[in-house]
Design a protein around this motif. Structure first.
Motif, PDB file in Angstrom:
ATOM      1  N   PRO A  56       0.805  -1.229   0.000  1.00  0.00           N
ATOM      2  CA  PRO A  56       0.000   0.000   0.000  1.00  0.00           C
ATOM      3  C   PRO A  56       0.839   1.282   0.000  1.00  0.00           C
ATOM      4  N   PHE A  57       1.780   1.378  -0.951  1.00  0.00           N
ATOM      5  CA  PHE A  57       2.561   2.601  -1.067  1.00  0.00           C
ATOM      6  C   PHE A  57       1.670   3.697  -1.631  1.00  0.00           C
ATOM      7  N   SER A  58       1.989   4.932  -1.259  1.00  0.00           N
ATOM      8  CA  SER A  58       1.240   6.062  -1.790  1.00  0.00           C
ATOM      9  C   SER A  58       2.232   7.041  -2.418  1.00  0.00           C
ATOM     10  N   PRO A  59       2.160   7.224  -3.702  1.00  0.00           N
ATOM     11  CA  PRO A  59       1.232   6.612  -4.656  1.00  0.00           C
ATOM     12  C   PRO A  59       1.606   5.159  -4.933  1.00  0.00           C
ATOM     13  N   ARG A  60       0.633   4.420  -5.441  1.00  0.00           N
ATOM     14  CA  ARG A  60       0.855   3.009  -5.782  1.00  0.00           C
ATOM     15  C   ARG A  60       1.898   2.901  -6.886  1.00  0.00           C
ATOM     16  N   VAL A  61       2.623   1.796  -6.881  1.00  0.00           N
ATOM     17  CA  VAL A  61       3.614   1.553  -7.932  1.00  0.00           C
ATOM     18  C   VAL A  61       2.929   0.783  -9.056  1.00  0.00           C
ATOM     19  N   HIS A  62       2.921   1.382 -10.218  1.00  0.00           N
ATOM     20  CA  HIS A  62       2.297   0.772 -11.397  1.00  0.00           C
ATOM     21  C   HIS A  62       3.184  -0.394 -11.869  1.00  0.00           C
ATOM     22  N   PRO A  63       2.580  -1.466 -12.377  1.00  0.00           N
ATOM     23  CA  PRO A  63       3.376  -2.597 -12.865  1.00  0.00           C
ATOM     24  C   PRO A  63       4.456  -2.196 -13.886  1.00  0.00           C
ATOM     25  N   ALA A  64       4.146  -1.268 -14.766  1.00  0.00           N
ATOM     26  CA  ALA A  64       5.144  -0.830 -15.757  1.00  0.00           C
ATOM     27  C   ALA A  64       6.328  -0.150 -15.072  1.00  0.00           C
ATOM     28  N   GLU A  65       6.050   0.593 -14.007  1.00  0.00           N
ATOM     29  CA  GLU A  65       7.119   1.255 -13.254  1.00  0.00           C
ATOM     30  C   GLU A  65       7.998   0.223 -12.535  1.00  0.00           C
ATOM     31  N   ALA A  66       7.373  -0.799 -11.964  1.00  0.00           N
ATOM     32  CA  ALA A  66       8.128  -1.871 -11.309  1.00  0.00           C
ATOM     33  C   ALA A  66       9.000  -2.595 -12.335  1.00  0.00           C
ATOM     34  N   GLY A  67       8.436  -2.855 -13.502  1.00  0.00           N
ATOM     35  CA  GLY A  67       9.193  -3.503 -14.570  1.00  0.00           C
ATOM     36  C   GLY A  67      10.359  -2.661 -15.034  1.00  0.00           C
ATOM     37  N   ARG A  68      10.150  -1.361 -15.126  1.00  0.00           N
ATOM     38  CA  ARG A  68      11.223  -0.442 -15.530  1.00  0.00           C
ATOM     39  C   ARG A  68      12.346  -0.432 -14.493  1.00  0.00           C
ATOM     40  N   PHE A  69      11.987  -0.441 -13.215  1.00  0.00           N
ATOM     41  CA  PHE A  69      13.008  -0.460 -12.166  1.00  0.00           C
ATOM     42  C   PHE A  69      13.844  -1.740 -12.272  1.00  0.00           C
ATOM     43  N   LEU A  70      13.181  -2.867 -12.503  1.00  0.00           N
ATOM     44  CA  LEU A  70      13.906  -4.127 -12.693  1.00  0.00           C
ATOM     45  C   LEU A  70      14.858  -4.033 -13.885  1.00  0.00           C
ATOM     46  N   GLU A  71      14.336  -3.577 -15.004  1.00  0.00           N
ATOM     47  CA  GLU A  71      15.119  -3.509 -16.247  1.00  0.00           C
ATOM     48  C   GLU A  71      16.279  -2.532 -16.164  1.00  0.00           C
ATOM     49  N   ASP A  72      16.072  -1.402 -15.503  1.00  0.00           N
ATOM     50  CA  ASP A  72      17.089  -0.345 -15.480  1.00  0.00           C
ATOM     51  C   ASP A  72      18.067  -0.442 -14.314  1.00  0.00           C
ATOM     52  N   ASN A  73      17.586  -0.860 -13.159  1.00  0.00           N
ATOM     53  CA  ASN A  73      18.387  -0.752 -11.939  1.00  0.00           C
ATOM     54  C   ASN A  73      18.838  -2.067 -11.327  1.00  0.00           C
ATOM     55  N   ILE A  74      18.236  -3.165 -11.733  1.00  0.00           N
ATOM     56  CA  ILE A  74      18.581  -4.440 -11.113  1.00  0.00           C
ATOM     57  C   ILE A  74      19.222  -5.396 -12.119  1.00  0.00           C
ATOM     58  N   LEU A  75      18.504  -5.781 -13.135  1.00  0.00           N
ATOM     59  CA  LEU A  75      18.979  -6.825 -14.049  1.00  0.00           C
ATOM     60  C   LEU A  75      20.338  -6.536 -14.695  1.00  0.00           C
ATOM     61  N   PRO A  76      20.632  -5.301 -15.112  1.00  0.00           N
ATOM     62  CA  PRO A  76      21.942  -5.081 -15.740  1.00  0.00           C
ATOM     63  C   PRO A  76      23.117  -5.059 -14.755  1.00  0.00           C
ATOM     64  N   HIS A  77      22.842  -4.942 -13.471  1.00  0.00           N
ATOM     65  CA  HIS A  77      23.902  -4.681 -12.495  1.00  0.00           C
ATOM     66  C   HIS A  77      24.130  -5.790 -11.477  1.00  0.00           C
ATOM     67  N   PHE A  78      23.152  -6.661 -11.284  1.00  0.00           N
ATOM     68  CA  PHE A  78      23.234  -7.707 -10.269  1.00  0.00           C
ATOM     69  C   PHE A  78      23.424  -9.077 -10.906  1.00  0.00           C
ATOM     70  N   GLU A  79      24.252  -9.899 -10.268  1.00  0.00           N
ATOM     71  CA  GLU A  79      24.371 -11.303 -10.676  1.00  0.00           C
ATOM     72  C   GLU A  79      23.115 -12.024 -10.222  1.00  0.00           C
ATOM     73  N   LEU A  80      22.518 -12.766 -11.110  1.00  0.00           N
ATOM     74  CA  LEU A  80      21.299 -13.503 -10.801  1.00  0.00           C
ATOM     75  C   LEU A  80      21.674 -14.921 -10.367  1.00  0.00           C
ATOM     76  N   VAL A  81      21.298 -15.278  -9.132  1.00  0.00           N
ATOM     77  CA  VAL A  81      21.609 -16.595  -8.576  1.00  0.00           C
ATOM     78  C   VAL A  81      20.370 -17.470  -8.716  1.00  0.00           C
ATOM     79  N   THR A  82      20.550 -18.588  -9.397  1.00  0.00           N
ATOM     80  CA  THR A  82      19.431 -19.518  -9.581  1.00  0.00           C
ATOM     81  C   THR A  82      19.694 -20.793  -8.784  1.00  0.00           C
TER      82      THR A  82
END
Length: 146
Positions: A56-82
């Motif tokens: 319940p963040f205010s304002p709510r985080v839109h799915p496209a915004e969450a996806g953009r954060f993943l694409e821009d700030n996480i996936l290119p910079h973090f090693e993904l452990v599976t």
């Protein structure tokens, strides 16, 4: 230094009004600039998206915004452990034998990922919960960002 980053750090870094935003944002900044090697789990990506779009963040985080954060700030910079199927079997077997219930199994999966990736530090805002689950060799590695 190689550091595992829990989902709650990523959520706090992405929400400016979060009480831990400053510390989390600084940690993610270090990963992005390359002064810290960051690791995250594959299931942590799903946790991040789920929490970010449902909390319940205010304002709510839109799915496209969450996806953009993943694409821009996480996936290119973090090693993904599976985890392999055998890793999941091991964590679930250990959790069942320890009598763990509910969502704590996800913390156990995070710890297993950190151990598998041979991380020097494990950053979380759930230090007490992680230490309660962690094997002895991980205890001193678990901390909150400063």
């Amino acid at each position: 230094m190689k550091a595992y980053v829990d989902t709650n750090i990523l959520v706090a870094a992405s929400v400016q009004d979060h009480q831990h935003h400053a510390q989390a944002f600084e940690l993610v900044r270090k990963v992005k600039e390359g002064s810290l090697q960051g690791c995250i789990s594959a299931h942590g990506l799903a946790e991040f998206y789920s929490v970010l779009t449902r909390a319940p963040f205010s304002p709510r985080v839109h799915p496209a915004e969450a996806g953009r954060f993943l694409e821009d700030n996480i996936l290119p910079h973090f090693e993904l452990v599976t985890l392999s199927p055998d890793d999941y079997k091991q964590v679930l077997s250990t959790s069942a034998k320890a009598g763990l219930v509910g969502g704590v199994v996800f913390d156990a999966l995070h710890l297993h990922c950190a151990q598998k990736a041979a991380c020097d530090r494990i950053y979380t805002f759930n230090v007490k919960d992680f230490r309660a689950l962690a094997p002895n060799e991980l205890q001193d590695k678990i901390t909150a960002p400063a």
